[in-house]
Design a protein around this motif. Sequence first.
Motif, PDB file in Angstrom:
ATOM      1  N   GLY A   1       0.799  -1.216   0.000  1.00  0.00           N
ATOM      2  CA  GLY A   1       0.000   0.000   0.000  1.00  0.00           C
ATOM      3  C   GLY A   1       0.835   1.270   0.000  1.00  0.00           C
ATOM      4  O   GLY A   1       0.492   2.256  -0.661  1.00  0.00           O
ATOM      5  N   GLU A   2       1.929   1.246   0.729  1.00  0.00           N
ATOM      6  CA  GLU A   2       2.762   2.438   0.835  1.00  0.00           C
ATOM      7  C   GLU A   2       3.661   2.645  -0.382  1.00  0.00           C
ATOM      8  O   GLU A   2       3.890   3.786  -0.803  1.00  0.00           O
ATOM      9  CB  GLU A   2       3.639   2.351   2.091  1.00  0.00           C
ATOM     10  CG  GLU A   2       2.874   2.492   3.399  1.00  0.00           C
ATOM     11  CD  GLU A   2       3.787   2.342   4.613  1.00  0.00           C
ATOM     12  OE1 GLU A   2       4.994   2.057   4.418  1.00  0.00           O
ATOM     13  OE2 GLU A   2       3.300   2.501   5.742  1.00  0.00           O
ATOM     14  N   LYS A   3       4.167   1.544  -0.948  1.00  0.00           N
ATOM     15  CA  LYS A   3       5.197   1.668  -1.977  1.00  0.00           C
ATOM     16  C   LYS A   3       4.722   1.376  -3.398  1.00  0.00           C
ATOM     17  O   LYS A   3       5.204   1.994  -4.346  1.00  0.00           O
ATOM     18  CB  LYS A   3       6.371   0.748  -1.641  1.00  0.00           C
ATOM     19  CG  LYS A   3       7.090   1.119  -0.357  1.00  0.00           C
ATOM     20  CD  LYS A   3       8.332   0.255  -0.144  1.00  0.00           C
ATOM     21  CE  LYS A   3       9.105   0.679   1.093  1.00  0.00           C
ATOM     22  NZ  LYS A   3      10.336  -0.141   1.277  1.00  0.00           N
ATOM     23  N   VAL A   4       3.812   0.430  -3.559  1.00  0.00           N
ATOM     24  CA  VAL A   4       3.454   0.006  -4.913  1.00  0.00           C
ATOM     25  C   VAL A   4       2.217   0.723  -5.435  1.00  0.00           C
ATOM     26  O   VAL A   4       2.239   1.276  -6.549  1.00  0.00           O
ATOM     27  CB  VAL A   4       3.244  -1.525  -4.970  1.00  0.00           C
ATOM     28  CG1 VAL A   4       2.810  -1.952  -6.374  1.00  0.00           C
ATOM     29  CG2 VAL A   4       4.518  -2.249  -4.565  1.00  0.00           C
ATOM     30  N   ILE A   5       1.143   0.757  -4.668  1.00  0.00           N
ATOM     31  CA  ILE A   5      -0.094   1.345  -5.174  1.00  0.00           C
ATOM     32  C   ILE A   5       0.096   2.811  -5.580  1.00  0.00           C
ATOM     33  O   ILE A   5      -0.362   3.208  -6.668  1.00  0.00           O
ATOM     34  CB  ILE A   5      -1.250   1.167  -4.167  1.00  0.00           C
ATOM     35  CG1 ILE A   5      -1.620  -0.323  -4.053  1.00  0.00           C
ATOM     36  CG2 ILE A   5      -2.475   1.975  -4.589  1.00  0.00           C
ATOM     37  CD1 ILE A   5      -2.733  -0.633  -3.059  1.00  0.00           C
ATOM     38  N   PRO A   6       0.784   3.656  -4.804  1.00  0.00           N
ATOM     39  CA  PRO A   6       0.994   5.037  -5.266  1.00  0.00           C
ATOM     40  C   PRO A   6       1.774   5.114  -6.578  1.00  0.00           C
ATOM     41  O   PRO A   6       1.483   5.969  -7.430  1.00  0.00           O
ATOM     42  CB  PRO A   6       1.781   5.670  -4.111  1.00  0.00           C
ATOM     43  CG  PRO A   6       1.418   4.858  -2.914  1.00  0.00           C
ATOM     44  CD  PRO A   6       1.277   3.466  -3.423  1.00  0.00           C
ATOM     45  N   LEU A   7       2.760   4.236  -6.755  1.00  0.00           N
ATOM     46  CA  LEU A   7       3.511   4.219  -8.017  1.00  0.00           C
ATOM     47  C   LEU A   7       2.601   3.842  -9.177  1.00  0.00           C
ATOM     48  O   LEU A   7       2.677   4.432 -10.265  1.00  0.00           O
ATOM     49  CB  LEU A   7       4.672   3.226  -7.933  1.00  0.00           C
ATOM     50  CG  LEU A   7       5.925   3.667  -7.178  1.00  0.00           C
ATOM     51  CD1 LEU A   7       6.903   2.490  -7.072  1.00  0.00           C
ATOM     52  CD2 LEU A   7       6.589   4.838  -7.884  1.00  0.00           C
ATOM     53  N   VAL A   8       1.749   2.847  -8.969  1.00  0.00           N
ATOM     54  CA  VAL A   8       0.819   2.431 -10.023  1.00  0.00           C
ATOM     55  C   VAL A   8      -0.113   3.581 -10.380  1.00  0.00           C
ATOM     56  O   VAL A   8      -0.356   3.863 -11.570  1.00  0.00           O
ATOM     57  CB  VAL A   8       0.015   1.190  -9.588  1.00  0.00           C
ATOM     58  CG1 VAL A   8      -1.110   0.895 -10.589  1.00  0.00           C
ATOM     59  CG2 VAL A   8       0.931  -0.019  -9.449  1.00  0.00           C
ATOM     60  N   ARG A   9      -0.629   4.276  -9.377  1.00  0.00           N
ATOM     61  CA  ARG A   9      -1.546   5.390  -9.650  1.00  0.00           C
ATOM     62  C   ARG A   9      -0.832   6.504 -10.425  1.00  0.00           C
ATOM     63  O   ARG A   9      -1.416   7.116 -11.341  1.00  0.00           O
ATOM     64  CB  ARG A   9      -2.118   5.952  -8.339  1.00  0.00           C
ATOM     65  CG  ARG A   9      -2.957   4.962  -7.544  1.00  0.00           C
ATOM     66  CD  ARG A   9      -4.122   4.416  -8.346  1.00  0.00           C
ATOM     67  NE  ARG A   9      -4.947   3.473  -7.569  1.00  0.00           N
ATOM     68  CZ  ARG A   9      -5.478   2.384  -8.057  1.00  0.00           C
ATOM     69  NH1 ARG A   9      -5.298   2.077  -9.347  1.00  0.00           N
ATOM     70  NH2 ARG A   9      -6.217   1.589  -7.318  1.00  0.00           N
ATOM     71  N   ALA A  10       0.408   6.769 -10.080  1.00  0.00           N
ATOM     72  CA  ALA A  10       1.174   7.795 -10.806  1.00  0.00           C
ATOM     73  C   ALA A  10       1.413   7.368 -12.253  1.00  0.00           C
ATOM     74  O   ALA A  10       1.306   8.175 -13.192  1.00  0.00           O
ATOM     75  CB  ALA A  10       2.501   8.056 -10.099  1.00  0.00           C
ATOM     76  N   LYS A  11       1.728   6.100 -12.453  1.00  0.00           N
ATOM     77  CA  LYS A  11       1.973   5.598 -13.810  1.00  0.00           C
ATOM     78  C   LYS A  11       0.673   5.558 -14.619  1.00  0.00           C
ATOM     79  O   LYS A  11       0.685   5.801 -15.832  1.00  0.00           O
ATOM     80  CB  LYS A  11       2.618   4.209 -13.740  1.00  0.00           C
ATOM     81  CG  LYS A  11       4.043   4.240 -13.177  1.00  0.00           C
ATOM     82  CD  LYS A  11       4.602   2.834 -12.998  1.00  0.00           C
ATOM     83  CE  LYS A  11       5.951   2.859 -12.270  1.00  0.00           C
ATOM     84  NZ  LYS A  11       7.023   3.439 -13.101  1.00  0.00           N
ATOM     85  N   GLU A  12      -0.449   5.258 -13.977  1.00  0.00           N
ATOM     86  CA  GLU A  12      -1.739   5.311 -14.667  1.00  0.00           C
ATOM     87  C   GLU A  12      -2.046   6.741 -15.111  1.00  0.00           C
ATOM     88  O   GLU A  12      -2.527   6.964 -16.235  1.00  0.00           O
ATOM     89  CB  GLU A  12      -2.854   4.814 -13.747  1.00  0.00           C
ATOM     90  CG  GLU A  12      -2.898   3.313 -13.558  1.00  0.00           C
ATOM     91  CD  GLU A  12      -4.065   2.874 -12.680  1.00  0.00           C
ATOM     92  OE1 GLU A  12      -4.748   1.907 -13.069  1.00  0.00           O
ATOM     93  OE2 GLU A  12      -4.291   3.498 -11.626  1.00  0.00           O
ATOM     94  N   ALA A  13      -1.766   7.701 -14.244  1.00  0.00           N
ATOM     95  CA  ALA A  13      -2.011   9.099 -14.583  1.00  0.00           C
ATOM     96  C   ALA A  13      -1.140   9.527 -15.769  1.00  0.00           C
ATOM     97  O   ALA A  13      -1.604  10.269 -16.661  1.00  0.00           O
ATOM     98  CB  ALA A  13      -1.736   9.993 -13.376  1.00  0.00           C
ATOM     99  N   ALA A  14       0.097   9.054 -15.785  1.00  0.00           N
ATOM    100  CA  ALA A  14       1.007   9.383 -16.892  1.00  0.00           C
ATOM    101  C   ALA A  14       0.490   8.777 -18.200  1.00  0.00           C
ATOM    102  O   ALA A  14       0.554   9.411 -19.261  1.00  0.00           O
ATOM    103  CB  ALA A  14       2.403   8.877 -16.588  1.00  0.00           C
ATOM    104  N   LEU A  15      -0.020   7.547 -18.143  1.00  0.00           N
ATOM    105  CA  LEU A  15      -0.597   6.921 -19.325  1.00  0.00           C
ATOM    106  C   LEU A  15      -1.792   7.721 -19.847  1.00  0.00           C
ATOM    107  O   LEU A  15      -1.933   7.930 -21.062  1.00  0.00           O
ATOM    108  CB  LEU A  15      -1.059   5.491 -18.995  1.00  0.00           C
ATOM    109  CG  LEU A  15      -0.029   4.379 -18.935  1.00  0.00           C
ATOM    110  CD1 LEU A  15      -0.730   3.077 -18.516  1.00  0.00           C
ATOM    111  CD2 LEU A  15       0.655   4.193 -20.272  1.00  0.00           C
ATOM    112  N   LEU A  16      -2.640   8.143 -18.938  1.00  0.00           N
ATOM    113  CA  LEU A  16      -3.828   8.899 -19.310  1.00  0.00           C
ATOM    114  C   LEU A  16      -3.447  10.234 -19.937  1.00  0.00           C
ATOM    115  O   LEU A  16      -4.011  10.678 -20.949  1.00  0.00           O
ATOM    116  CB  LEU A  16      -4.694   9.134 -18.071  1.00  0.00           C
ATOM    117  CG  LEU A  16      -6.115   9.665 -18.291  1.00  0.00           C
ATOM    118  CD1 LEU A  16      -6.918   8.665 -19.122  1.00  0.00           C
ATOM    119  CD2 LEU A  16      -6.797   9.924 -16.959  1.00  0.00           C
ATOM    120  N   SER A  17      -2.439  10.890 -19.365  1.00  0.00           N
ATOM    121  CA  SER A  17      -1.962  12.162 -19.888  1.00  0.00           C
ATOM    122  C   SER A  17      -1.380  11.998 -21.278  1.00  0.00           C
ATOM    123  O   SER A  17      -1.631  12.800 -22.181  1.00  0.00           O
ATOM    124  CB  SER A  17      -0.922  12.746 -18.930  1.00  0.00           C
ATOM    125  OG  SER A  17      -0.393  13.960 -19.442  1.00  0.00           O
TER     126      SER A  17
END
Length: 358
Positions: free
Chosen positions: A338-354
Motif C-alpha cells: 500500500g505504501e510503496k506500490v499502489i501510489p507508483l501504479v496510480r502515478a503511472k496510470e495518470a502518466a498513461l492517461l496524460s
Amino acid sequence: MSLKFAYWVPNVSGGLVISKIPQKTGWTFEDNARYAKQAEEAGFEYALLQTRFIASYGAENQLEAITLASALAAVTTKLKLIAAVLPGLWHPGPIAKAISTLDEISKGRAAVNVVSGWFKGEFYGYGEPWLDHDERYRRSEEFIRVLKQLWTEEETSFRGDFYRINGAPLKPKPEVLPPVFQGGNSFAARQMAARVSDWYFMNGNTADGFRKQIAEVNQLAAEHQRRLKFGVNAFVIVRDTEEEAKRVLRDIIRYADEEAVEGFRSQVQFAGKASPEMEGMWANSNFDDLVQYNDGFKTGLIGTAEQVADRIIELKKIGVNLILTGFLHYDEDIRIFGEKVIPLVRAKEAALLSAAAQ
C-alpha cells in the motif's frame, strides 16, 4: 478505469504458499479483521475469501467464507467482500439469501466467486456426487442464473438439469447487484464466463498467456453481446532490491513441503486434465508453480516496488482490470504494498492517461 487491487483473505491456515518457511500470516477472525482494516487503509478495493471444507495440503483449519465475510463487513467501510461458494455443496437459493444478507450488512459491498470444484475429497467426504469436468461447469452456470434471477426478479421459477425453483421470492433484494466472479482455464470455464459471469479470474501466467485468455474470453462474450472484466492472480514479493526479493522466492521453494505439494499436484492435475481439451487449471503447472496454490509466482510481481509497479502497468495495458494479491507476511507486506506500490501504479496510470490525451 483505474486498476483494482484485491487480496486473498487467509481464512485457511497455512498461509498462501505450501512451504515450511516461516510465514507471519494468521487465519483467525482476529487476524483477518486486522488485515482487512490494513488493506482498506492501504488502498485495496476487494478481498477474496476462499472456500475450503476439508483439511488438505497444510490447510488444517478453515473458516467458512460467507460467515467470515459478514463479520469483516461489520469492521470495514469500503472493502468489497468476494465470498467463494461451491455448487454441489451449496444450493443457489440459500446462497442468494446469504449474499443478499451480506449486502445488507455491508451496505452494498457483497460479491460472490463461484468455484466449480477441483477437490474431489470434499464431495466424497460430504457424500455428494462428483461430476465430470464440463458437467461441473454446466451446474455452475445454472447456479449463477438462479442467483441473478433471485436477486432481480419478484419471483423466480427455474427449470434446469441441476436446480428447480418454483415461484420463490427473495427479500430484501441486494442494494447493489453483487458481481459474480469465476475462474477456470478450460474451454467450458471460458464459455460459462462469457455467458453469465461478470469477472473472469485467471491463475498466474505470463503476459502472453494472459493476453491469449483475455482475447478468447472477449471473443466468446461478444457472441452474447456481453463484456467481462479480468482479474489475475499474483504472489507479491516486494523488497528493497530485486536480488533480495528473488532470494525470498528461492527460499520459499527450497523449503517447500514436498509431500503436501505432491498431494496438491495429484489432485489439481487430475482436475485440470479432466477437461476434454486437457487444458484446465493447473494442467501445465510444474512443482515450483504449485508451491503457490494458484500459480502466483508466474505473474512476476517479484522485485523492487518500481519493478512490480511497472509489471502491473504492463498487465493493465493488455486488458487486466484487477490484481489479486497474496503475500508471505500479511501484516508487513500489505502495508508495504500500500505504501510503496499502489501510489507508483496510480502515478503511472495518470502518466498513461496524460500521454493518451496529448
